[in-house]
Scaffold this motif. Structure first.
Motif, short mmCIF file in Angstrom:
data_model
loop_
_atom_site.label_atom_id
_atom_site.label_comp_id
_atom_site.label_asym_id
_atom_site.label_seq_id
_atom_site.Cartn_x
_atom_site.Cartn_y
_atom_site.Cartn_z
N THR A 110 5.51 -2.79 10.29
CA THR A 110 4.27 -3.24 9.64
C THR A 110 3.78 -4.54 10.28
O THR A 110 2.59 -4.67 10.58
N ALA A 163 8.23 2.89 -1.79
CA ALA A 163 7.20 3.33 -0.84
C ALA A 163 7.16 4.85 -0.76
O ALA A 163 8.18 5.52 -0.79
N MET A 164 5.93 5.35 -0.70
CA MET A 164 5.75 6.78 -0.48
C MET A 164 6.00 7.06 1.00
O MET A 164 5.77 6.21 1.85
N SER A 202 4.98 8.29 4.30
CA SER A 202 3.68 8.56 4.91
C SER A 202 3.82 9.68 5.93
O SER A 202 4.86 9.83 6.57
N ARG A 258 10.76 -0.93 8.30
CA ARG A 258 9.40 -0.89 7.74
C ARG A 258 8.74 -2.25 7.81
O ARG A 258 7.56 -2.37 8.16
N THR A 260 0.85 -1.18 0.00
CA THR A 260 0.00 0.00 0.00
C THR A 260 0.89 1.23 0.00
O THR A 260 1.98 1.23 0.55
N ASN A 261 0.43 2.27 -0.65
CA ASN A 261 1.17 3.54 -0.74
C ASN A 261 2.54 3.36 -1.40
O ASN A 261 3.54 3.87 -0.93
N GLN A 262 2.56 2.62 -2.51
CA GLN A 262 3.79 2.47 -3.27
C GLN A 262 3.60 3.01 -4.67
O GLN A 262 2.49 3.02 -5.21
N VAL A 263 4.69 3.45 -5.26
CA VAL A 263 4.68 3.99 -6.61
C VAL A 263 5.60 3.13 -7.47
O VAL A 263 6.73 2.83 -7.06
N ASP A 298 3.39 10.61 9.15
CA ASP A 298 3.16 10.08 10.50
C ASP A 298 3.74 11.09 11.49
O ASP A 298 4.94 11.20 11.63
#
Length: 188
Positions: A178, A136-137, A139, A174, A118-121, A141
């Motif tokens: 996660t 990964a973008m 985030s 990460r 999730t949240n990857q380009v 936080d």
């Protein structure tokens, strides 16, 4: 000072093998060229035979060779809430921090690819920098961060590194955060 006294100064090391005398080799002169019966060496019945000595490497020797159980430092950086839940779970279950972490990864292993993707380009073009297929973008936080340090077995660290390379683009923290977040989601 005797040899035994010198050895006692080596911290309790003890001699495991005594030097063995070299086997006796009998030299047989060559037979003259015109002698049709060359002499054969006599069989040696009392020759010394070498007995192999079994040596068992210590844990430190195995670790130095790269296959042992020497510990490595692992520091996890995560939100204060996650670290508190991690510590509370450890205290409640009476497991070590490492075992709670390994349980988290084992129990979420099937979900980790989805959770990490999730949240990857997708990386465009020829990928000149050798990145993974997607990155990964970052985030947003804004939670207050804390860290937890521990020592884990070198073999387990290698497994974490391999999983991080396979699933999280090489980002071990990460991967761990996660897995812990999913594993402890009911306790946060």
């Amino acid at each position: 000072m005797t040899a035994d006294n010198k050895l006692s100064a080596l911290g309790g090391l003890k001699r495991t093998a005594q030097p063995q005398p070299s086997p006796v080799v009998e030299l047989v002169p060559e037979a003259p060229a015109n002698d049709p019966t060359p002499q054969q060496p006599a069989p040696q019945e009392d020759a010394v035979t070498a007995t192999p000595v079994a040596v068992t490497p210590t844990a430190n020797q195995e670790a130095a060779a790269g296959g042992g159980a020497a510990g490595e430092n692992l520091t996890i950086r995560a939100s204060k809430e996650l670290i508190k839940a991690y510590e509370a779970h450890k205290n409640r279950t009476k497991l070590s921090f490492a075992n709670v972490l390994f349980n988290a990864i084992d129990s979420t292993y099937q979900q980790l690819p989805t959770l990490l993707n999730t949240n990857q380009v997708k990386v465009p073009g020829p990928n000149l920098f050798g990145r993974g297929e997607a990155v990964a973008m970052i985030s947003a936080d804004h939670s207050e961060k804390d860290s937890k340090s521990m020592r884990i077995n070198s073999k387990h660290m290698a497994v974490l590194d391999n999983l991080a390379t396979e699933l999280a683009g090489g980002n071990r923290n990460r991967l761990i955060v996660t897995a812990l977040t999913e594993y402890l989601k009911d306790e946060i």
